[in-house]
Design a protein around this motif. Structure first.
Motif, mmCIF file in Angstrom:
data_model
loop_
_atom_site.group_PDB
_atom_site.id
_atom_site.type_symbol
_atom_site.label_atom_id
_atom_site.label_comp_id
_atom_site.label_asym_id
_atom_site.label_seq_id
_atom_site.Cartn_x
_atom_site.Cartn_y
_atom_site.Cartn_z
ATOM 1 N N SER A 267 0.822 -1.212 0.000
ATOM 2 C CA SER A 267 0.000 0.000 0.000
ATOM 3 C C SER A 267 0.854 1.258 0.000
ATOM 4 N N VAL A 268 1.879 1.283 0.828
ATOM 5 C CA VAL A 268 2.730 2.478 0.914
ATOM 6 C C VAL A 268 3.426 2.734 -0.424
ATOM 7 N N ILE A 269 3.953 1.689 -1.030
ATOM 8 C CA ILE A 269 4.627 1.861 -2.325
ATOM 9 C C ILE A 269 3.625 2.307 -3.385
ATOM 10 N N THR A 270 2.434 1.734 -3.372
ATOM 11 C CA THR A 270 1.398 2.118 -4.336
ATOM 12 C C THR A 270 0.974 3.572 -4.143
ATOM 13 N N VAL A 271 0.799 3.998 -2.901
ATOM 14 C CA VAL A 271 0.387 5.381 -2.618
ATOM 15 C C VAL A 271 1.454 6.366 -3.096
ATOM 16 N N ILE A 272 2.703 6.044 -2.873
ATOM 17 C CA ILE A 272 3.789 6.919 -3.339
ATOM 18 C C ILE A 272 3.769 7.021 -4.864
ATOM 19 N N GLY A 273 3.643 5.876 -5.535
ATOM 20 C CA GLY A 273 3.561 5.880 -7.000
ATOM 21 C C GLY A 273 2.332 6.603 -7.503
ATOM 22 N N THR B 167 1.866 -1.803 -11.211
ATOM 23 C CA THR B 167 3.322 -1.610 -11.223
ATOM 24 C C THR B 167 3.971 -2.281 -10.014
ATOM 25 N N VAL B 168 3.394 -2.061 -8.847
ATOM 26 C CA VAL B 168 3.947 -2.662 -7.629
ATOM 27 C C VAL B 168 3.774 -4.181 -7.673
ATOM 28 N N LEU C 234 -4.196 6.590 0.431
ATOM 29 C CA LEU C 234 -3.925 5.691 1.554
ATOM 30 C C LEU C 234 -5.209 5.090 2.100
ATOM 31 N N VAL C 235 -6.254 5.887 2.194
ATOM 32 C CA VAL C 235 -7.550 5.358 2.632
ATOM 33 C C VAL C 235 -8.068 4.338 1.614
ATOM 34 N N TYR D 148 0.208 10.296 -10.604
ATOM 35 C CA TYR D 148 -1.142 10.773 -10.918
ATOM 36 C C TYR D 148 -1.589 11.971 -10.080
ATOM 37 N N LYS D 149 -0.738 12.413 -9.171
ATOM 38 C CA LYS D 149 -0.991 13.602 -8.345
ATOM 39 C C LYS D 149 -2.242 13.489 -7.464
#
Length: 163
Positions: A27-33, A108-109, A46-47, A38-39
């Motif tokens: 989740s953390v890696i996905t949220v960063i990406g 991607t992750v 995260l939610v 995608y801004k």
């Protein structure tokens, strides 16, 4: 990361914590990406990933604990659909936050994780030989062309002019 999850793992405190740990990292890696690519706001993403992770955890638990021989992906899909149904009180909340997570960020992750997993079993992959590579390419091509044909038929039936 690949050592966290064993497909035959029973639902134990250790097994649940391993799933939770993997889903948090994912989740953390996905949220960063998702933020970089995608801004989307990190808090919303995260939610959204929290919702998706909870649904995933529930589906995996159901696969292992219920007496039916059903894959966790079916449980995960049904839970997600039910939570997003317009008649459900959770619908607006789930749809808003999950829509803040782009599919490509997740994929991607996931593909990176699969790549790491394959790298650990490279000898097994090489043992499949060149025939497996050709079959894989044919399956991917057939899936692509099959999807394109179905999409074309649906577009024509719905009145969208063929290009």
């Amino acid at each position: 990361m690949a050592d966290f999850i064993d497909g035959s793992e029973n639902v134990t405190v250790h097994g649940i914590f391993n799933w939770i740990r993997l889903l948090i990292i994912f989740s953390v890696i996905t949220v960063i990406g998702n933020y970089i690519g995608y801004k989307h706001p990190m808090t919303d993403s995260l939610v959204g990933m929290g919702i998706l992770s909870f649904i995933t955890l529930a589906g995996v638990w159901m696969e292992r604990e219920l007496p039916f021989n059903i894959s966790s992906i079916l449980y995960i899909s049904v839970i997600g659909i039910v939570l997003a149904l317009p008649v459900m009180p959770t619908s607006e909340f789930v749809l808003y936050y999950v829509s803040k997570v782009e599919l490509l960020s997740i994929v991607t992750v996931f593909l990176a994780y699969v790549g790491i997993g394959m790298g650990k079993s490279w000898d097994e992959f090489k043992a499949l030989g060149w025939r497996a590579i050709i079959i894989t390419m044919l399956v991917i091509a057939a899936t692509y062309f099959g999807a394109a044909i179905v999409a074309h038929i649906v577009l024509v039936l719905t009145g969208v002019p063929a290009v």
